[in-house]
Every structure is written in structure tokens, then in C-alpha cells.
Design a protein around this motif. Sequence first.
Motif, PDB file in Angstrom:
ATOM      1  N   GLU A   1       0.482  -5.616  -9.237  1.00  0.00           N
ATOM      2  CA  GLU A   1      -0.931  -5.216  -9.340  1.00  0.00           C
ATOM      3  C   GLU A   1      -1.208  -4.036  -8.416  1.00  0.00           C
ATOM      4  OE1 GLU A   1      -4.788  -5.264 -10.727  1.00  0.00           O
ATOM      5  OE2 GLU A   1      -3.455  -6.904 -11.283  1.00  0.00           O
ATOM      6  N   ALA A   2      -0.713  -4.128  -7.178  1.00  0.00           N
ATOM      7  CA  ALA A   2      -0.924  -3.047  -6.221  1.00  0.00           C
ATOM      8  C   ALA A   2      -0.263  -1.754  -6.694  1.00  0.00           C
ATOM      9  CB  ALA A   2      -0.381  -3.451  -4.850  1.00  0.00           C
ATOM     10  N   GLN A   3       0.937  -1.872  -7.249  1.00  0.00           N
ATOM     11  CA  GLN A   3       1.651  -0.706  -7.780  1.00  0.00           C
ATOM     12  C   GLN A   3       0.851  -0.054  -8.902  1.00  0.00           C
ATOM     13  OE1 GLN A   3       5.531  -1.744  -9.326  1.00  0.00           O
ATOM     14  NE2 GLN A   3       5.615   0.033 -10.668  1.00  0.00           N
ATOM     15  N   TRP A   4       0.349  -0.878  -9.818  1.00  0.00           N
ATOM     16  CA  TRP A   4      -0.427  -0.370 -10.951  1.00  0.00           C
ATOM     17  C   TRP A   4      -1.710   0.305 -10.473  1.00  0.00           C
ATOM     18  CZ3 TRP A   4      -4.967  -0.282 -13.474  1.00  0.00           C
ATOM     19  CH2 TRP A   4      -4.955   0.039 -14.831  1.00  0.00           C
ATOM     20  N   GLN A   5      -2.420  -0.365  -9.563  1.00  0.00           N
ATOM     21  CA  GLN A   5      -3.692   0.180  -9.082  1.00  0.00           C
ATOM     22  C   GLN A   5      -3.495   1.505  -8.346  1.00  0.00           C
ATOM     23  OE1 GLN A   5      -6.660  -0.852  -9.839  1.00  0.00           O
ATOM     24  NE2 GLN A   5      -6.163  -2.836 -10.746  1.00  0.00           N
ATOM     25  N   GLU A   6      -2.454   1.601  -7.550  1.00  0.00           N
ATOM     26  CA  GLU A   6      -2.208   2.848  -6.811  1.00  0.00           C
ATOM     27  C   GLU A   6      -1.999   4.020  -7.768  1.00  0.00           C
ATOM     28  OE1 GLU A   6       0.795   4.656  -3.361  1.00  0.00           O
ATOM     29  OE2 GLU A   6       1.135   2.654  -4.181  1.00  0.00           O
TER      30      GLU A   6
ATOM     31  N   PRO B   1      -1.982 -11.972 -15.815  1.00  0.00           N
ATOM     32  CA  PRO B   1      -2.528 -10.621 -16.010  1.00  0.00           C
ATOM     33  C   PRO B   1      -2.232  -9.671 -14.863  1.00  0.00           C
ATOM     34  CG  PRO B   1      -4.259 -12.091 -15.272  1.00  0.00           C
ATOM     35  CD  PRO B   1      -3.027 -12.944 -15.438  1.00  0.00           C
ATOM     36  N   ILE B   2      -2.080  -8.425 -15.225  1.00  0.00           N
ATOM     37  CA  ILE B   2      -2.068  -7.292 -14.295  1.00  0.00           C
ATOM     38  C   ILE B   2      -3.138  -6.333 -14.795  1.00  0.00           C
ATOM     39  CG2 ILE B   2      -0.737  -5.367 -13.351  1.00  0.00           C
ATOM     40  CD1 ILE B   2       1.794  -7.059 -13.972  1.00  0.00           C
ATOM     41  N   ALA B   3      -4.089  -6.004 -13.940  1.00  0.00           N
ATOM     42  CA  ALA B   3      -5.206  -5.141 -14.324  1.00  0.00           C
ATOM     43  C   ALA B   3      -5.937  -5.688 -15.548  1.00  0.00           C
ATOM     44  CB  ALA B   3      -4.730  -3.709 -14.566  1.00  0.00           C
ATOM     45  N   GLY B   4      -6.088  -7.017 -15.595  1.00  0.00           N
ATOM     46  CA  GLY B   4      -6.843  -7.638 -16.658  1.00  0.00           C
ATOM     47  C   GLY B   4      -6.112  -7.763 -17.983  1.00  0.00           C
ATOM     48  N   ARG B   5      -4.804  -7.542 -17.986  1.00  0.00           N
ATOM     49  CA  ARG B   5      -4.033  -7.581 -19.230  1.00  0.00           C
ATOM     50  C   ARG B   5      -2.727  -8.308 -18.963  1.00  0.00           C
ATOM     51  NH1 ARG B   5      -2.091  -1.999 -22.245  1.00  0.00           N
ATOM     52  NH2 ARG B   5      -2.690  -2.611 -24.360  1.00  0.00           N
TER      53      ARG B   5
END
Length: 467
Positions: A253-258, A42-46
Motif C-alpha cells: 500500500e505504501a509503495q503504491w501510494q508513494e 485490497p490495495i488502494a481500495g482494489r
Amino acid sequence: METATICWQGTRMSTQRDFAAVILAAGKGTRMKSDLHKVLHPIAGRAMLDHLMASVDALAPSEKVVVVGAGREQLEAAVEGRAKTCLQEPQHGTGHAVQQAESDLAGYEGDVLILYGDVPFVRSSTMEMMLDRLHEQDAPAVVVLGFEPDDALQYGRVIANADGHIEKMVEFKDASEQERACTLCNSGLMAVKGADLFDLLRRVGNDNAQGEYYLVDIVNIARGDGRHSAVVVTDDPGEVAGINSRAELAAAEAQWQELKREEAMAAGVSLKAPETVFFSWDTELGRDVTVEPNVVFGPGVKVADGAHIKSFSHLEGATVGPNCQVGPYARLRPGAVMEEDSFIGNFVEMKKTTLGPGAKASHLTYLGDATVGAKANIGAGTITCNYDGYFKYQTVIGERAFIGSNSALVAPVTIGADAIVAAGSTVTRDVADGELRMERAEQSVKPGWADRFHDTMKKKKAAEPKK
């Protein structure tokens, strides 16, 4: 309520063109060192595969075929009812992988979009750009998605002229020094007309450094037929980043969250320390929401306008109404619903519970399988005893009820409107509207007992031998 929906693929798009998506996911993913298939991490829960499929679905494809290999059972279960699967076994390269979809696309003459399950962030708009380019007046045989990273590393190269027509595709291991100096790289993503794809693939050979059938060779084969292919270039190299290891998964994950933090703040959300707040793919936040440091949003959270989420809170599957306050150190589990102006404080946990308008549970409380009426007050240390080891039961607390500190409400039980439960009570029977319920042992008073006890113990202590 105007919300910032924190999800990568953005708004739904549509295309009038008939197209199929072939998603390659047959690799072993050995660098992940995991029993879970790489593209299901998962990335961001998906799952990363689901990120990609959501972007594909925004374009309404006619067909989706996922090419599986190692861990096929996991993938087949994950996409059941959403996509076909075909098996690549053994695995002889990307060209060989796409060939396995031929029977599933037999007779199909629409466009085919070739994607990779471990490249999850490709935007719907980028896919549409590739399909559009396939139908421009010069009618390219193949459209390749290129990108220009800061460091080209060992990516395959796209050698193209000023018009974007491809002169040669070459893998890094097979490239000359002059070709390696080119900074336009091959993402691996392609768009091809269905009528051309499998004829081109049948002519791909494996005379290369890896002894594999490279998908990119269809460009060179088409060129040998006197047809040209074209490259389109993404303006964001990050969207074609592949994920092959735990470190790359963390970077994704860090890229998505930013990106999502920036989107949330642009939509009117205040993040006190953005780098410490973590969203899920489907988080929805209203305007003028304030989020303090170290807050985690699990999947399925909706927060309405004006709410305040305080530090170190964790929310999952929860709905927070307008102007509510949460935390600090609060936990909202799935099914938690806070209605307008309600409040939960530090070390309060809610699960499958609705907290009515203006109701509050300020500290040290567990509310599970409960309904709490408007403006009710839940004292510190209160718990709903909702589970007997076999079944869950409901607790209903009426409007304006007052539950004293350190109370245990043993479900199923109903506390009426305006009722008072005295501190320290264990309530096992319903409490009527306006009733006071006190369930605790009567206090016993023994004057002077403590003084006599202390005197006795001090003398006993003094009489002990010295050690």
C-alpha cells in the motif's frame, strides 16, 4: 478537463499475439490470518487480484484461468464472468498448479503467461516484454522474468549467460553456495508457448527439498531437450514483490501510494503534505487541484480543475466540480456532486446530493438525498431528514434559497427558489418560491421570573446541612 488518473496499470495497450493468462491463487495464505482470501485483500481500495487482472486485460488475452484452492468459493465469486477457474487440490507446488489449467486450455497453441495472484503490480508493458521475447529469432522455449533486488534473500536464482540464455534455474533451498551468490532472482513469472507448456510440465518431478513439483523445472527440462530458455529483467523489482502477510500488504500500500503521489504532483496537483494524502486506484484529479494534509480519497472520486480539498476531509464516490472548496473535516459520500464554485465547510456531510453552482453549506450540516439549487445557502446545523426507518425521500431546495441555522427539512419536501426558512424551523410541507416559512413555537416572556428563581434556589442551597 485534463486529469491525473491515479491507477496503476496506466493506459490500455494491445498485442497482436494470441495469449492466455494463467493466474495462480490456490495458496492458503495462512500468514494473513484472515477469513478473506489473500488475493482479495485490497490495495488502494482494489483487490490485489483485480490490480493484476486489469494489467492483463490491457493486453486483451484470449483466455484467463485462475487456479483456486483454499477459499475457492470467494475467488469463484470474485472472478465470475471475467475468468475461468480450475481447482488445485491437493496442492503440490507451482508446476502442479499450472497443470490444473490444462483442460481449460485443451488444444490451445497460443502463448501462455503464468502469473501469481499475490504479485499484483506487474505492469502490462512487462508482460508484453515477456511475450515479445518468446518470439524473437532465437525462439526460447521458456521466458522467465528475473529481477535484481537489493537483498536476494531466499529467492530462487536464475543462472544465465551474457546473452540472457538460462543455464540453470534453482530454488534457494536446493542451490549451492556458488549459485546463491548470483543476484539475478526468479520472480516466478513465465511465458511459454501453449504447444510446449503441458508436455514440459508432465515431465517435472518432485525430487527436491520440498517434495513439490516446481514450475521452474520446465526450464531445466527444455535445456535437457537441447532447447534454450531466456530471462528478461524488470527495471523495477517492486513490481514483482509478493504479498503474504499483513505487514507486506501495508508495505505494498505504501509503495503504491508513494508512486501515485508523485504522479499526481507531476500532473499539476499540489499536495501540501504528500505523505498524509491517500488515493484510491481510480482517483481522478484535475490540474491546479490543491489537497491539504490528511485527506483520504475512497474509490470513485473525480475532482475537477482548481478545486481545493482542505485538511481531514474524506471523499468516496463523489464528484467535485471546478473551483469548488471542500472542508476541512468534510465528508463526501457516494453520490455527492458539487457543481462549479460550490462550497462545503467543516463538519458537513453529503450523500446522494447535488450542490448547485455557487451553493454553499458552510458548517455542521447533513445533506442526504437532496438537490440544492444554484447559490442557495444552507445554514449551520441544518439537516435533511431523508429516512423514516423504512424508505428514503428527496429534498429539493431551489435556487438562491436561504435555509436558516438549525433547520430540519423533513422529506419529501420542496423549498422554492428565493424562499427563506427561518432559523430553528422544522419544515414538513413545501415552501413556495419567495416565501418565508417559520415553524417554531412562539416565544413566551415572563419578566422577573429568572431573578425569583435564582433567589429561591440560593436560599434552599444555604439551608442545606453542611456535609
